[in-house]
Motif scaffolding. Sequence first.
Motif, PDB file in Angstrom:
ATOM      1  N   HIS A 128      -3.831   2.974  -6.889  1.00  0.00           N
ATOM      2  CA  HIS A 128      -5.132   3.614  -7.055  1.00  0.00           C
ATOM      3  C   HIS A 128      -5.618   4.053  -5.683  1.00  0.00           C
ATOM      4  O   HIS A 128      -5.410   3.344  -4.691  1.00  0.00           O
ATOM      5  CB  HIS A 128      -6.145   2.635  -7.655  1.00  0.00           C
ATOM      6  CG  HIS A 128      -5.659   1.988  -8.910  1.00  0.00           C
ATOM      7  ND1 HIS A 128      -5.786   2.581 -10.146  1.00  0.00           N
ATOM      8  CD2 HIS A 128      -5.012   0.823  -9.119  1.00  0.00           C
ATOM      9  CE1 HIS A 128      -5.255   1.780 -11.066  1.00  0.00           C
ATOM     10  NE2 HIS A 128      -4.773   0.711 -10.464  1.00  0.00           N
TER      11      HIS A 128
ATOM     12  N   TYR B   2      -7.720   4.384  -2.558  1.00  0.00           N
ATOM     13  CA  TYR B   2      -8.632   3.466  -1.863  1.00  0.00           C
ATOM     14  C   TYR B   2      -9.868   4.270  -1.485  1.00  0.00           C
ATOM     15  O   TYR B   2      -9.822   5.119  -0.595  1.00  0.00           O
ATOM     16  CB  TYR B   2      -7.922   2.900  -0.637  1.00  0.00           C
ATOM     17  CG  TYR B   2      -8.690   1.860   0.125  1.00  0.00           C
ATOM     18  CD1 TYR B   2      -8.989   0.627  -0.443  1.00  0.00           C
ATOM     19  CD2 TYR B   2      -9.090   2.095   1.430  1.00  0.00           C
ATOM     20  CE1 TYR B   2      -9.670  -0.343   0.267  1.00  0.00           C
ATOM     21  CE2 TYR B   2      -9.770   1.125   2.160  1.00  0.00           C
ATOM     22  CZ  TYR B   2     -10.062  -0.084   1.567  1.00  0.00           C
ATOM     23  OH  TYR B   2     -10.735  -1.055   2.276  1.00  0.00           O
TER      24      TYR B   2
ATOM     25  N   CYS C   9       0.847  -1.189   0.000  1.00  0.00           N
ATOM     26  CA  CYS C   9       0.000   0.000   0.000  1.00  0.00           C
ATOM     27  C   CYS C   9       0.882   1.239   0.000  1.00  0.00           C
ATOM     28  O   CYS C   9       2.098   1.146   0.197  1.00  0.00           O
ATOM     29  CB  CYS C   9      -0.940   0.013   1.196  1.00  0.00           C
ATOM     30  SG  CYS C   9      -0.104   0.233   2.778  1.00  0.00           S
TER      31      CYS C   9
ATOM     32  N   ILE D 122      -7.856  -6.361  -0.091  1.00  0.00           N
ATOM     33  CA  ILE D 122      -7.110  -5.741  -1.186  1.00  0.00           C
ATOM     34  C   ILE D 122      -5.634  -5.521  -0.856  1.00  0.00           C
ATOM     35  O   ILE D 122      -4.801  -5.443  -1.740  1.00  0.00           O
ATOM     36  CB  ILE D 122      -7.788  -4.429  -1.621  1.00  0.00           C
ATOM     37  CG1 ILE D 122      -7.459  -4.111  -3.065  1.00  0.00           C
ATOM     38  CG2 ILE D 122      -7.438  -3.266  -0.706  1.00  0.00           C
ATOM     39  CD1 ILE D 122      -8.365  -3.076  -3.678  1.00  0.00           C
TER      40      ILE D 122
ATOM     41  N   LYS E  13       0.397  -0.775 -10.259  1.00  0.00           N
ATOM     42  CA  LYS E  13      -0.059   0.616 -10.311  1.00  0.00           C
ATOM     43  C   LYS E  13      -0.892   0.891  -9.064  1.00  0.00           C
ATOM     44  O   LYS E  13      -1.648   0.028  -8.612  1.00  0.00           O
ATOM     45  CB  LYS E  13      -0.895   0.871 -11.568  1.00  0.00           C
ATOM     46  CG  LYS E  13      -0.061   0.832 -12.843  1.00  0.00           C
ATOM     47  CD  LYS E  13      -0.873   1.250 -14.018  1.00  0.00           C
ATOM     48  CE  LYS E  13      -1.003   2.749 -13.961  1.00  0.00           C
ATOM     49  NZ  LYS E  13      -1.654   3.333 -15.132  1.00  0.00           N
TER      50      LYS E  13
ATOM     51  N   TRP F 287      -4.086   1.614  -2.930  1.00  0.00           N
ATOM     52  CA  TRP F 287      -3.872   0.178  -3.070  1.00  0.00           C
ATOM     53  C   TRP F 287      -3.171  -0.082  -4.401  1.00  0.00           C
ATOM     54  O   TRP F 287      -3.182   0.738  -5.296  1.00  0.00           O
ATOM     55  CB  TRP F 287      -5.194  -0.588  -2.984  1.00  0.00           C
ATOM     56  CG  TRP F 287      -6.191  -0.244  -4.053  1.00  0.00           C
ATOM     57  CD1 TRP F 287      -7.048   0.822  -4.061  1.00  0.00           C
ATOM     58  CD2 TRP F 287      -6.418  -0.949  -5.272  1.00  0.00           C
ATOM     59  NE1 TRP F 287      -7.794   0.821  -5.218  1.00  0.00           N
ATOM     60  CE2 TRP F 287      -7.439  -0.255  -5.971  1.00  0.00           C
ATOM     61  CE3 TRP F 287      -5.865  -2.093  -5.838  1.00  0.00           C
ATOM     62  CZ2 TRP F 287      -7.910  -0.686  -7.211  1.00  0.00           C
ATOM     63  CZ3 TRP F 287      -6.338  -2.522  -7.065  1.00  0.00           C
ATOM     64  CH2 TRP F 287      -7.350  -1.822  -7.730  1.00  0.00           C
ATOM     65  N   ARG F 288      -2.548  -1.248  -4.499  1.00  0.00           N
ATOM     66  CA  ARG F 288      -1.762  -1.610  -5.675  1.00  0.00           C
ATOM     67  C   ARG F 288      -2.477  -2.698  -6.462  1.00  0.00           C
ATOM     68  O   ARG F 288      -2.950  -3.686  -5.909  1.00  0.00           O
ATOM     69  CB  ARG F 288      -0.384  -2.104  -5.207  1.00  0.00           C
ATOM     70  CG  ARG F 288       0.512  -2.534  -6.303  1.00  0.00           C
ATOM     71  CD  ARG F 288       1.140  -3.902  -6.067  1.00  0.00           C
ATOM     72  NE  ARG F 288       0.724  -4.627  -4.905  1.00  0.00           N
ATOM     73  CZ  ARG F 288      -0.107  -5.679  -4.942  1.00  0.00           C
ATOM     74  NH1 ARG F 288      -0.630  -6.108  -6.069  1.00  0.00           N
ATOM     75  NH2 ARG F 288      -0.412  -6.326  -3.831  1.00  0.00           N
ATOM     76  N   ASP F 289      -2.548  -2.515  -7.768  1.00  0.00           N
ATOM     77  CA  ASP F 289      -3.183  -3.536  -8.604  1.00  0.00           C
ATOM     78  C   ASP F 289      -2.153  -4.564  -9.078  1.00  0.00           C
ATOM     79  O   ASP F 289      -0.968  -4.466  -8.746  1.00  0.00           O
ATOM     80  CB  ASP F 289      -3.959  -2.912  -9.776  1.00  0.00           C
ATOM     81  CG  ASP F 289      -3.088  -2.268 -10.841  1.00  0.00           C
ATOM     82  OD1 ASP F 289      -1.855  -2.526 -10.897  1.00  0.00           O
ATOM     83  OD2 ASP F 289      -3.636  -1.491 -11.646  1.00  0.00           O
ATOM     84  N   ARG F 290      -2.584  -5.531  -9.862  1.00  0.00           N
ATOM     85  CA  ARG F 290      -1.694  -6.615 -10.307  1.00  0.00           C
ATOM     86  C   ARG F 290      -0.579  -6.134 -11.221  1.00  0.00           C
ATOM     87  O   ARG F 290       0.407  -6.828 -11.425  1.00  0.00           O
ATOM     88  CB  ARG F 290      -2.502  -7.716 -10.996  1.00  0.00           C
ATOM     89  CG  ARG F 290      -3.088  -7.270 -12.293  1.00  0.00           C
ATOM     90  CD  ARG F 290      -3.864  -8.375 -12.951  1.00  0.00           C
ATOM     91  NE  ARG F 290      -4.350  -7.892 -14.231  1.00  0.00           N
ATOM     92  CZ  ARG F 290      -5.357  -8.402 -14.856  1.00  0.00           C
ATOM     93  NH1 ARG F 290      -6.006  -9.426 -14.352  1.00  0.00           N
ATOM     94  NH2 ARG F 290      -5.736  -7.920 -16.002  1.00  0.00           N
ATOM     95  N   ASN F 291      -0.739  -4.929 -11.792  1.00  0.00           N
ATOM     96  CA  ASN F 291       0.290  -4.353 -12.656  1.00  0.00           C
ATOM     97  C   ASN F 291       1.202  -3.393 -11.901  1.00  0.00           C
ATOM     98  O   ASN F 291       1.947  -2.637 -12.518  1.00  0.00           O
ATOM     99  CB  ASN F 291      -0.365  -3.636 -13.840  1.00  0.00           C
ATOM    100  CG  ASN F 291      -1.150  -4.591 -14.705  1.00  0.00           C
ATOM    101  OD1 ASN F 291      -0.661  -5.665 -15.058  1.00  0.00           O
ATOM    102  ND2 ASN F 291      -2.373  -4.239 -15.028  1.00  0.00           N
TER     103      ASN F 291
END
Length: 114
Positions: free
Chosen positions: A86, A88, A63, A111, A84, A78-82
């Motif tokens: 975003h 929260y 995070c 998440i 990146k 929060w961090r996505d699978r790529n």
Amino acid sequence: MIPDLDLARVRKWIDQRNAEMPPRARDQIRFEIDVTDRTITVLECRPPWRKGLGTEWTRFPICRFRYTKVRRQWSLYWRDRNLKFHEYDLAEPTPHLDALIEEVKLDRTGIFWG
């Protein structure tokens, strides 16, 4: 610039997480932070998982806390699978970093910690 007291809060939390780690897991996982002038990123670190990968531990972002100096507020990302980040949207920006640390600890959506 990040307030010293807030940085100390995150460091204390991460130090506690590492101290509470069962002894058998301490050579398998640890938590660290990366700090910039506006962000604190929490990282999960693991040793190389196979021979030949060197000695460097992998550092996987969990995070990010972002400080907005003008408003004196923190936001949680929060961090996505790529990898990146975003914002929260279940936690409003706040001057109280402890509230956002608590959001990450509770991880009601799964998440952050899965």
